[in-house]
Design a protein around this motif. Structure first.
Motif, mmCIF file in Angstrom:
data_model
loop_
_atom_site.group_PDB
_atom_site.id
_atom_site.type_symbol
_atom_site.label_atom_id
_atom_site.label_comp_id
_atom_site.label_asym_id
_atom_site.label_seq_id
_atom_site.Cartn_x
_atom_site.Cartn_y
_atom_site.Cartn_z
ATOM 1 N N UNK A 56 74.291 35.789 -89.570
ATOM 2 C CA UNK A 56 74.023 34.374 -89.272
ATOM 3 C C UNK A 56 72.872 33.919 -90.166
ATOM 4 N N UNK A 57 72.896 32.664 -90.572
ATOM 5 C CA UNK A 57 71.802 32.143 -91.409
ATOM 6 C C UNK A 57 71.047 31.061 -90.657
ATOM 7 N N UNK A 58 69.729 31.069 -90.810
ATOM 8 C CA UNK A 58 68.906 29.996 -90.236
ATOM 9 C C UNK A 58 68.354 29.158 -91.375
ATOM 10 N N UNK A 59 68.417 27.837 -91.224
ATOM 11 C CA UNK A 59 68.018 26.965 -92.332
ATOM 12 C C UNK A 59 66.525 26.659 -92.333
ATOM 13 N N UNK A 60 65.841 26.808 -91.169
ATOM 14 C CA UNK A 60 64.417 26.432 -91.179
ATOM 15 C C UNK A 60 63.531 27.611 -91.594
ATOM 16 N N UNK A 87 75.014 36.466 -81.480
ATOM 17 C CA UNK A 87 74.921 35.075 -81.017
ATOM 18 C C UNK A 87 73.815 34.914 -79.976
ATOM 19 N N UNK A 88 73.716 35.887 -79.059
ATOM 20 C CA UNK A 88 72.664 35.823 -78.026
ATOM 21 C C UNK A 88 71.286 35.917 -78.679
ATOM 22 N N UNK A 89 71.169 36.712 -79.738
ATOM 23 C CA UNK A 89 69.869 36.889 -80.419
ATOM 24 C C UNK A 89 69.464 35.608 -81.148
ATOM 25 N N UNK A 90 70.430 34.991 -81.860
ATOM 26 C CA UNK A 90 70.053 33.821 -82.690
ATOM 27 C C UNK A 90 70.018 32.525 -81.892
ATOM 28 N N UNK A 91 70.691 32.522 -80.730
ATOM 29 C CA UNK A 91 70.682 31.330 -79.887
ATOM 30 C C UNK A 91 71.865 30.417 -80.163
ATOM 31 N N UNK A 92 72.032 29.469 -79.249
ATOM 32 C CA UNK A 92 73.190 28.554 -79.313
ATOM 33 C C UNK A 92 73.180 27.705 -80.570
ATOM 34 N N UNK A 93 74.363 27.379 -81.030
ATOM 35 C CA UNK A 93 74.491 26.418 -82.134
ATOM 36 C C UNK A 93 74.399 27.047 -83.512
ATOM 37 N N UNK A 94 74.089 28.343 -83.590
ATOM 38 C CA UNK A 94 74.036 28.990 -84.914
ATOM 39 C C UNK A 94 75.354 29.728 -85.154
#
Ligand SMILES: Cc1cc2nc3c(=O)[nH]c(=O)nc-3n(C[C@H](O)[C@H](O)[C@H](O)COP(=O)(O)OP(=O)(O)OC[C@H]3O[C@@H](n4cnc5c(N)ncnc54)[C@H](O)[C@@H]3O)c2cc1C
Length: 368
Positions: A168-172, A222-229
């Motif tokens: 998963x990638x996070x943009x911030x 998904x549980x680690x990165x949180x909803x919406x990612x």
């Protein structure tokens, strides 16, 4: 006349192309993508790889890491400053394109948007079929990654086995821009690694032992990165057993050879190492050395495989008794330091496994 066709422009293929071109061979890289680096990857790279190249990697490094944080199910943390050189964090599209440009500058030719669809040896040359038409060369290097078809066409198994992964990638920008985070226990028989990338972060997960289920792993990440990612399931190839990496006028490198570390999932360093050694071997074979390709298999076994056999034994215990291993291993300051040194390519598993096996066995077996 092309001397060597390389299938795949990931780190393994471009490292081989660079060193072959530097030796004056005519090299053609075939890459199915129109652009590079769409591969799911955390992008952590050991700085030890710099020793194998004569150019400066800094334009391809997004940021560096000088601190690691380990957690058990996102709690019970332990943090440590790296006592090593900082670890590199790269964005794969930039890193892969940088390496490819170095290979082109050295003299390699690149053909993008070219999918190899078959390989056949006619006794003297490799007949390479592609979606852009047929090509030939006396030597072929398969650098087509964990899911590439070339090893099968060459009749080689390599050293790896498939493992389930997710990304998963996070943009911030991350809160701790120079910290690499590893979480154990949130993924059954595997782990999560969260690497900063400058303006964002890449969070990866893999099942290192046993047969994971892609949907289950995606859910755990998904549980680690949180909803919406968005979480994407993917595949890794981890080192599993010794096996030949050469056939008649052909070699396997990188994930196609199955070289990634079965304990920590590091695949870029062995991909680059195998590319460097494959170039040495093909250049020697081209010069008339009949044993050069067989020597490549042996050298990869000595330089990498022996240590990966230890990493695999360690993984077998660690990921079976992860909670205990976290308590008696990861949480100890010495173990954290040693793991960091392994990640940075400054220490081999042989320096730590005896002690780790003893500690684990002592705590697992009643009279260990
Ligand atoms: C989720 C995840 C996270 C990871 N994180 C890390 C990490 O942080 N650090 C690390 O060291 N390793 C990591 N790895 C492992 C690392 O990504 C791989 O080991 C590395 O990319 C291997 O490089 P390669 O050149 O062998 O293959 P690849 O990088 O996969 O390159 C193969 C190339 O071949 C091309 N190709 C495939 N088939 C064909 C065809 N038929 N014709 C033409 N071209 C073809 C592909 O398009 C691709 O460009 C991670 C892997 C995963 C899955």
């Amino acid at each position: 006349m092309t001397d060597c066709i390389i299938v795949g422009a990931g780190p393994a293929g471009t490292a081989a192309a660079y060193h072959l071109a530097r030796r004056g061979l005519k090299v053609l890289i075939l890459e199915k993508g129109e652009t590079l680096g769409s591969k799911p990857c955390g992008g952590g790279v050991s700085p030890a790889v710099a020793a194998w190249f004569d150019f400066d990697f800094s334009p391809a490094i997004a940021t560096t890491v000088n601190q690691v944080r380990f957690t058990w199910q996102q709690g019970d943390p332990v943090e440590a400053q790296l006592q090593t050189q900082p670890m590199w964090m790269v964005q794969r599209p930039i890193f892969d394109q940088f390496l490819l440009s170095q290979a082109e500058t050295a003299g390699a030719t690149v053909q993008m948007a070219t999918t190899v669809t078959g390989l056949r040896f006619d006794g003297q040359t490799w007949q390479v079929t592609t979606n852009q038409g047929p090509l030939t060369a006396p030597y072929v290097i398969a650098a087509d990654g964990a899911e590439g078809p070339c090893a099968g066409w060459l009749g080689l198994k390599g050293m790896g086995k498939r493992a389930i992964a997710a990304v998963a990638s996070l943009a911030e920008p991350p809160q701790f821009p120079h910290q690499a985070q590893f979480d154990f226990g949130s993924v059954k028989q595997g782990f999560i690694w969260n690497f900063p990338q400058g303006d964002g972060a890449v969070i990866s997960a893999a099942v290192m032992e046993g047969n994971g289920k892609p949907a289950e792993l995606a859910q755990q990440l998904g549980r680690y990165v949180g909803n919406g990612v968005t979480v994407k399931a993917c595949v890794m190839k981890l080192w599993h057993q010794q096996g030949p990496l050469h056939g008649k006028n052909c070699l396997l490198v990188g994930d196609s050879a199955g070289l990634a570390d079965p304990f920590l999932a590091e695949g870029i360093r062995p991909a680059l190492l195998s590319g460097v050694k494959a170039a040495e071997a093909i250049a020697a074979a081209h010069g008339g050395d009949a044993q050069a390709l067989a020597r490549y298999s042996e050298e990869m076994q000595t330089a990498w495989g022996h240590d990966m056999a230890l990493a695999q034994r360690l993984a077998g215990l660690f990921y079976k008794f992860t909670k205990l291993a976290y308590k008696i291993g990861v949480k100890q300051p010495l173990a954290t330091r040693l793991m960091s040194q392994i990640l940075c390519g400054e220490l081999s598993y042989s320096a730590v496994t005896d002690r780790a096996f003893q500690a684990l066995k002592k705590n697992i077996l009643p009279f260990g």
